[in-house]
Structures are given as C-alpha cells and as structure tokens.
Design a protein around this motif. Structure first.
Motif, PDB file in Angstrom:
ATOM      1  N   LEU A   1       0.856  -1.270   0.095  1.00 24.19           N
ATOM      2  CA  LEU A   1      -0.014   0.065  -0.115  1.00 24.19           C
ATOM      3  C   LEU A   1       0.898   1.109   0.090  1.00 24.19           C
ATOM      4  O   LEU A   1       1.905   1.138   0.625  1.00 24.19           O
ATOM      5  CB  LEU A   1      -0.910   0.109   1.185  1.00 24.19           C
ATOM      6  N   TYR A   2       0.579   2.036  -0.771  1.00 28.05           N
ATOM      7  CA  TYR A   2       1.389   3.334  -0.823  1.00 28.05           C
ATOM      8  C   TYR A   2       0.658   4.575  -0.225  1.00 28.05           C
ATOM      9  O   TYR A   2      -0.524   4.815  -0.514  1.00 28.05           O
ATOM     10  CB  TYR A   2       1.684   3.862  -2.416  1.00 28.05           C
ATOM     11  N   ILE A   3       1.316   5.292   0.691  1.00 27.47           N
ATOM     12  CA  ILE A   3       0.785   6.372   1.520  1.00 27.47           C
ATOM     13  C   ILE A   3       1.839   7.411   1.278  1.00 27.47           C
ATOM     14  O   ILE A   3       2.873   7.619   1.505  1.00 27.47           O
ATOM     15  CB  ILE A   3       0.668   5.954   2.983  1.00 27.47           C
ATOM     16  N   THR A   4       1.166   8.802   0.528  1.00 26.55           N
ATOM     17  CA  THR A   4       1.995   9.809   0.379  1.00 26.55           C
ATOM     18  C   THR A   4       1.210  10.976   1.034  1.00 26.55           C
ATOM     19  O   THR A   4       0.133  10.815   1.509  1.00 26.55           O
ATOM     20  CB  THR A   4       1.905  10.105  -1.354  1.00 26.55           C
ATOM     21  N   SER A   5       2.138  11.714   1.353  1.00 27.20           N
ATOM     22  CA  SER A   5       1.601  13.060   1.999  1.00 27.20           C
ATOM     23  C   SER A   5       2.536  14.262   1.410  1.00 27.20           C
ATOM     24  O   SER A   5       3.654  14.274   0.609  1.00 27.20           O
ATOM     25  CB  SER A   5       2.125  13.148   3.496  1.00 27.20           C
ATOM     26  N   LYS A   6       1.859  15.553   1.325  1.00 24.20           N
ATOM     27  CA  LYS A   6       2.427  16.808   0.758  1.00 24.20           C
ATOM     28  C   LYS A   6       3.994  16.918   1.416  1.00 24.20           C
ATOM     29  O   LYS A   6       4.957  17.332   0.556  1.00 24.20           O
ATOM     30  CB  LYS A   6       1.449  17.847   1.177  1.00 24.20           C
ATOM     31  N   SER A   7       4.226  16.876   2.701  1.00 19.51           N
ATOM     32  CA  SER A   7       5.582  17.173   3.267  1.00 19.51           C
ATOM     33  C   SER A   7       6.391  16.011   3.126  1.00 19.51           C
ATOM     34  O   SER A   7       7.637  16.194   3.290  1.00 19.51           O
ATOM     35  CB  SER A   7       5.277  17.482   4.830  1.00 19.51           C
ATOM     36  N   GLY A   8       5.984  14.814   3.054  1.00 16.02           N
ATOM     37  CA  GLY A   8       6.792  13.799   3.079  1.00 16.02           C
ATOM     38  C   GLY A   8       7.505  13.396   4.204  1.00 16.02           C
ATOM     39  O   GLY A   8       8.465  12.411   4.489  1.00 16.02           O
ATOM     40  N   ARG A   9       7.029  13.661   5.362  1.00  9.14           N
ATOM     41  CA  ARG A   9       7.295  13.360   6.587  1.00  9.14           C
ATOM     42  C   ARG A   9       7.300  12.103   6.989  1.00  9.14           C
ATOM     43  O   ARG A   9       6.452  11.451   6.408  1.00  9.14           O
ATOM     44  CB  ARG A   9       6.738  14.129   7.774  1.00  9.14           C
ATOM     45  N   THR A  10       7.727  11.595   8.258  1.00 11.75           N
ATOM     46  CA  THR A  10       7.447  10.337   8.746  1.00 11.75           C
ATOM     47  C   THR A  10       6.121  10.138   9.199  1.00 11.75           C
ATOM     48  O   THR A  10       5.479  11.119   9.917  1.00 11.75           O
ATOM     49  CB  THR A  10       8.351   9.908  10.047  1.00 11.75           C
ATOM     50  N   LYS A  11       5.560   9.225   8.966  1.00  5.44           N
ATOM     51  CA  LYS A  11       4.028   8.749   9.247  1.00  5.44           C
ATOM     52  C   LYS A  11       3.776   7.368  10.113  1.00  5.44           C
ATOM     53  O   LYS A  11       4.669   6.514  10.231  1.00  5.44           O
ATOM     54  CB  LYS A  11       3.299   8.491   7.953  1.00  5.44           C
ATOM     55  N   MET A  12       3.028   7.656  11.250  1.00  4.82           N
ATOM     56  CA  MET A  12       2.651   6.502  12.225  1.00  4.82           C
ATOM     57  C   MET A  12       1.385   6.259  11.738  1.00  4.82           C
ATOM     58  O   MET A  12       0.360   7.011  11.778  1.00  4.82           O
ATOM     59  CB  MET A  12       2.625   7.236  13.588  1.00  4.82           C
ATOM     60  N   ILE A  13       1.469   5.005  11.417  1.00  2.00           N
ATOM     61  CA  ILE A  13       0.077   4.030  10.835  1.00  2.00           C
ATOM     62  C   ILE A  13      -0.272   3.156  11.789  1.00  2.00           C
ATOM     63  O   ILE A  13       0.224   2.399  12.363  1.00  2.00           O
ATOM     64  CB  ILE A  13       0.230   3.417   9.478  1.00  2.00           C
ATOM     65  N   SER A  14      -1.652   3.309  12.094  1.00  2.00           N
ATOM     66  CA  SER A  14      -2.468   2.210  12.843  1.00  2.00           C
ATOM     67  C   SER A  14      -3.423   1.876  11.962  1.00  2.00           C
ATOM     68  O   SER A  14      -4.334   2.660  11.615  1.00  2.00           O
ATOM     69  CB  SER A  14      -2.849   2.928  14.229  1.00  2.00           C
ATOM     70  N   ALA A  15      -3.665   0.534  11.971  1.00  2.00           N
ATOM     71  CA  ALA A  15      -4.865  -0.059  11.341  1.00  2.00           C
ATOM     72  C   ALA A  15      -5.905  -0.595  12.193  1.00  2.00           C
ATOM     73  O   ALA A  15      -5.633  -1.422  13.179  1.00  2.00           O
ATOM     74  CB  ALA A  15      -4.554  -1.077  10.399  1.00  2.00           C
ATOM     75  N   TYR A  16      -7.095  -0.345  12.192  1.00  3.68           N
ATOM     76  CA  TYR A  16      -8.252  -0.860  12.997  1.00  3.68           C
ATOM     77  C   TYR A  16      -9.149  -1.592  12.228  1.00  3.68           C
ATOM     78  O   TYR A  16      -9.517  -1.237  11.143  1.00  3.68           O
ATOM     79  CB  TYR A  16      -8.867   0.434  13.630  1.00  3.68           C
ATOM     80  N   ASN A  17      -9.743  -2.753  12.681  1.00  4.55           N
ATOM     81  CA  ASN A  17     -10.685  -3.731  12.004  1.00  4.55           C
ATOM     82  C   ASN A  17     -11.922  -3.176  12.326  1.00  4.55           C
ATOM     83  O   ASN A  17     -12.029  -2.117  12.929  1.00  4.55           O
ATOM     84  CB  ASN A  17     -10.420  -5.132  12.342  1.00  4.55           C
ATOM     85  N   VAL A  18     -13.012  -3.787  11.715  1.00  6.10           N
ATOM     86  CA  VAL A  18     -14.317  -3.056  12.044  1.00  6.10           C
ATOM     87  C   VAL A  18     -14.828  -3.177  13.450  1.00  6.10           C
ATOM     88  O   VAL A  18     -15.751  -2.593  13.869  1.00  6.10           O
ATOM     89  CB  VAL A  18     -15.319  -3.949  11.166  1.00  6.10           C
ATOM     90  N   LEU A  19     -14.264  -3.991  14.142  1.00  5.71           N
ATOM     91  CA  LEU A  19     -14.635  -4.051  15.699  1.00  5.71           C
ATOM     92  C   LEU A  19     -13.922  -3.143  16.398  1.00  5.71           C
ATOM     93  O   LEU A  19     -14.000  -3.020  17.733  1.00  5.71           O
ATOM     94  CB  LEU A  19     -14.354  -5.600  16.235  1.00  5.71           C
ATOM     95  N   GLY A  20     -12.891  -2.143  15.884  1.00  5.99           N
ATOM     96  CA  GLY A  20     -12.252  -1.218  16.475  1.00  5.99           C
ATOM     97  C   GLY A  20     -11.008  -1.677  17.363  1.00  5.99           C
ATOM     98  O   GLY A  20     -10.371  -0.967  17.955  1.00  5.99           O
ATOM     99  N   GLU A  21     -10.513  -2.829  17.004  1.00  4.34           N
ATOM    100  CA  GLU A  21      -9.196  -3.304  17.488  1.00  4.34           C
ATOM    101  C   GLU A  21      -8.230  -3.003  16.741  1.00  4.34           C
ATOM    102  O   GLU A  21      -8.265  -3.170  15.734  1.00  4.34           O
ATOM    103  CB  GLU A  21      -9.332  -4.914  17.570  1.00  4.34           C
TER     104      GLU A  21
END
Length: 110
Positions: free
Chosen positions: A50-70
């Motif tokens: 998966l490719y995640i881009t931002s305008k600034s190109g800074r470091t990104k902290m990614i959290s993924a949650y399922n449909v139960l909110g976990e």
C-alpha cells in the motif's frame, strides 16, 4: 420562485468560495504553512503493498483498526510503501499521523 433560486445560487457560490479559501496556503511574512493531506493507493488493495503519500513527505505513524475497533497493525513509515501482508481480507480504518495532524482513511483489502 425565481428569487428563491437566485438566493440559493448566491449562497452556494459564497460557500464554495469560502471552502476554497481554507485550502490555500497560509502566508505569514516569509514563511508559508501548507495544509497537510494524505493519500493512499491502491484502494481497494489487492496486493501486499500500500502506498501512502503526504505533501510534506514526513515520517508517518500508521495504525490499522478492524471493524470491531481493535488495532491490528502499527507501523512507523519513513517511506511511501507499507507492507499489509499481515492484514486479512476485510475493511479497515487507517489512522495516519503526520506531524501534529491525524487523518482517518478507509482501506478495503481484497
């Protein structure tokens, strides 16, 4: 009836112009501060990348949650490429933090 349509049209144009003004960079003397945005692709994701881009190109902290909110995944991303091979097929909410701003995006994993 014509006055109602005219007033509706004027109100709509005013709202559009105000929303367009909010998306512009804020200038304060010599410094310019841009509004951050984040894009994810491909979505729906069929591969393990998966490719995640931002305008600034800074470091990104990614959290993924399922449909139960976990929370099912947490990564600190310094590049644009995120390995999602650990996520089974389903629908997820990605919470992406870039600097002081936090974004929520829906991800469909096929």
């Amino acid at each position: 009836m014509r006055k109602i349509y005219l007033s509706f049209l004027c109100t709509s144009l005013l709202c559009l112009s105000l929303s367009a003004m909010q998306a512009q960079p804020v200038e304060d003397g010599d410094t310019k501060e841009f509004v951050e945005s984040v894009d994810i692709f491909p979505n729906p994701a069929k591969s393990n990348k998966l490719y995640i881009t931002s305008k600034s190109g800074r470091t990104k902290m990614i959290s993924a949650y399922n449909v139960l909110g976990e929370r099912v995944m947490f990564e600190v991303l310094t590049t644009k490429e995120l390995d999602i091979s650990s996520l089974p097929v389903g629908v997820y909410i990605l919470r992406i933090k870039v600097g002081k701003e936090t974004f929520s995006k829906k991800l469909i994993r096929n």
